[in-house]
Design a protein around this motif. Structure first.
Motif, PDB file in Angstrom:
ATOM      1  N   MET A 126       0.822  -1.203   0.000  1.00 48.55           N
ATOM      2  CA  MET A 126       0.000   0.000   0.000  1.00 48.55           C
ATOM      3  C   MET A 126       0.860   1.259   0.000  1.00 48.55           C
ATOM      4  O   MET A 126       0.516   2.259  -0.648  1.00 48.55           O
ATOM      5  CB  MET A 126      -0.942  -0.011   1.201  1.00 48.55           C
ATOM      6  N   GLU A 127       1.989   1.223   0.699  1.00 50.18           N
ATOM      7  CA  GLU A 127       2.890   2.377   0.694  1.00 50.18           C
ATOM      8  C   GLU A 127       3.464   2.604  -0.706  1.00 50.18           C
ATOM      9  O   GLU A 127       3.557   3.745  -1.182  1.00 50.18           O
ATOM     10  CB  GLU A 127       4.021   2.169   1.707  1.00 50.18           C
ATOM     11  N   THR A 128       3.865   1.516  -1.362  1.00 49.11           N
ATOM     12  CA  THR A 128       4.379   1.623  -2.720  1.00 49.11           C
ATOM     13  C   THR A 128       3.314   2.173  -3.649  1.00 49.11           C
ATOM     14  O   THR A 128       3.572   3.065  -4.472  1.00 49.11           O
ATOM     15  CB  THR A 128       4.858   0.246  -3.222  1.00 49.11           C
ATOM     16  N   TYR A 129       2.100   1.648  -3.525  1.00 51.02           N
ATOM     17  CA  TYR A 129       1.008   2.109  -4.372  1.00 51.02           C
ATOM     18  C   TYR A 129       0.718   3.594  -4.168  1.00 51.02           C
ATOM     19  O   TYR A 129       0.598   4.360  -5.134  1.00 51.02           O
ATOM     20  CB  TYR A 129      -0.262   1.292  -4.097  1.00 51.02           C
ATOM     21  N   PHE A 142      -4.608   3.612 -12.000  1.00 52.60           N
ATOM     22  CA  PHE A 142      -4.517   3.420 -10.552  1.00 52.60           C
ATOM     23  C   PHE A 142      -4.654   1.951 -10.186  1.00 52.60           C
ATOM     24  O   PHE A 142      -3.905   1.423  -9.364  1.00 52.60           O
ATOM     25  CB  PHE A 142      -5.608   4.226  -9.838  1.00 52.60           C
ATOM     26  N   CYS A 143      -5.640   1.271 -10.775  1.00 54.09           N
ATOM     27  CA  CYS A 143      -5.871  -0.129 -10.419  1.00 54.09           C
ATOM     28  C   CYS A 143      -4.694  -0.992 -10.836  1.00 54.09           C
ATOM     29  O   CYS A 143      -4.307  -1.930 -10.127  1.00 54.09           O
ATOM     30  CB  CYS A 143      -7.167  -0.646 -11.034  1.00 54.09           C
ATOM     31  N   LEU A 144      -4.084  -0.680 -11.981  1.00 51.41           N
ATOM     32  CA  LEU A 144      -2.932  -1.448 -12.440  1.00 51.41           C
ATOM     33  C   LEU A 144      -1.733  -1.191 -11.536  1.00 51.41           C
ATOM     34  O   LEU A 144      -0.964  -2.111 -11.224  1.00 51.41           O
ATOM     35  CB  LEU A 144      -2.601  -1.070 -13.884  1.00 51.41           C
ATOM     36  N   THR A 145      -1.585   0.047 -11.088  1.00 51.80           N
ATOM     37  CA  THR A 145      -0.504   0.387 -10.167  1.00 51.80           C
ATOM     38  C   THR A 145      -0.673  -0.354  -8.844  1.00 51.80           C
ATOM     39  O   THR A 145       0.301  -0.818  -8.246  1.00 51.80           O
ATOM     40  CB  THR A 145      -0.473   1.904  -9.921  1.00 51.80           C
ATOM     41  N   MET A 146      -1.920  -0.487  -8.388  1.00 54.63           N
ATOM     42  CA  MET A 146      -2.181  -1.227  -7.163  1.00 54.63           C
ATOM     43  C   MET A 146      -1.788  -2.691  -7.322  1.00 54.63           C
ATOM     44  O   MET A 146      -1.117  -3.274  -6.464  1.00 54.63           O
ATOM     45  CB  MET A 146      -3.658  -1.111  -6.782  1.00 54.63           C
ATOM     46  N   LEU A 147      -2.168  -3.299  -8.442  1.00 54.10           N
ATOM     47  CA  LEU A 147      -1.813  -4.696  -8.690  1.00 54.10           C
ATOM     48  C   LEU A 147      -0.298  -4.870  -8.797  1.00 54.10           C
ATOM     49  O   LEU A 147       0.262  -5.830  -8.263  1.00 54.10           O
ATOM     50  CB  LEU A 147      -2.474  -5.184  -9.983  1.00 54.10           C
TER      51      LEU A 147
END
Length: 293
Positions: A126-129, A142-147
């Motif tokens: 979550m910190e990286t995201y 955003f969703c791809l960055t989260m994955l």
């Protein structure tokens, strides 16, 4: 942590469910079932209505981190009058299918982190995201960055045992409760790639039998393709495990074939490996956008 919240919400929904109940929760716009209530049934309208409220809470929790989480209108549906709809190209546009897939997988992985006690991995992801999201220009990314953040931290902070547990748990969350493990391995590989293509996570694929056991899977325009010497494979592994819960498999021999295109080997019946990422076999091709195959 967000994973704990999502896990608690899902357990609440599971506690409300009844296998033979006549009611489901569907999206009021598409008529399709949605995570985390897909495949669940409920004994009466009041219980199903509570599950609909909890479903909205689940998605709102994810939306705290990614405002692009699709909005749905969870409604009670009588399955004895008509079966729930199935998401198809005619009922949900391409962007919605893509975003829904990414967020369903992300939610399942966060739950899996909590179930496996991987709080450090979840926190790091979550910190990286949140750091990367500050420089993401396209909101759909955003969703791809989260994955990507979850996949990267899982690959770097855990070993095979934890990765296997996360993949199995996430796949179980996404699998319909009454789904039977009836697919043969070759059918499961084909069905997995068909699904990834339909939701827009890849743009074309080919599956061929490899020498000996296993399959060579060629994927075009893979959403998580990157030029770092590794192929992130977590969404592929979860999609495979969802359809082949009784078939151990490993992902290996990731070969870059050009810009965002890869060839990956899938091997059944061995100790699981490559579930989060696989080293590229030829780093030089990662920078060759004109290579053909």
């Amino acid at each position: 942590m967000v994973g704990s919240t999502l896990r608690d919400i899902r357990r609440h929904v599971d506690a409300l469910a009844a296998p033979e109940g006549p009611y489901a929760v569907v999206c009021g716009r598409t008529g399709c079932e949605l995570s985390p209530v897909a495949g669940l049934r409920f004994d009466d309208r009041d219980t199903a209505a509570e599950a609909a409220d909890v479903t909205a809470e689940y998605r709102a929790t994810l939306r705290q981190y990614d405002p692009q989480v699709p909005f749905y209108d969870p409604l009670v549906h009588d399955v004895e009058e008509s079966p729930p709809g199935v998401a198809t190209a005619g009922r949900a546009d391409e962007r919605l299918r893509y975003l829904s897939f990414c967020h369903d997988v992300a939610g399942a992985v966060l739950e899996a982190f909590s179930d496996a006690g991987l709080r450090e991995v979840e926190s790091a992801a979550m910190e990286t995201y949140l750091t990367l999201a500050e420089v993401v220009e396209d909101r759909d990314d955003f969703c791809l960055t989260m994955l990507w953040s979850m996949t990267s931290e899982l690959a770097h902070r855990t070993g095979r045992r934890d990765q296997t547990a996360v993949v199995a748990s996430a796949a179980s969350s996404l699998r319909a409760p009454d789904a039977a493990a009836t697919l043969r391995p070759d059918e499961g590989v084909e069905a997995t790639m068909t699904h990834l293509d339909r939701v827009g996570f890849v743009d074309g694929y080919r599956v061929a039998r490899a020498d000996g056991t296993g399959w060579r899977v060629t994927i075009d325009d893979y959403a998580l393709a990157e030029r770092t010497g590794r192929l992130p494979t977590l969404p592929i592994a979860i999609a495979l495990a969802r359809r082949l819960p009784e078939t151990p498999f490993r992902l290996a021999e990731a070969t870059p074939l050009g810009d965002r295109s890869w060839r990956l080997r899938v091997e059944p019946g061995r100790v699981p490996a490559g579930l989060a990422s696989v080293d590229a076999r030829d780093d030089e091709q990662l920078y060759d956008t004109d290579s053909e195959y």
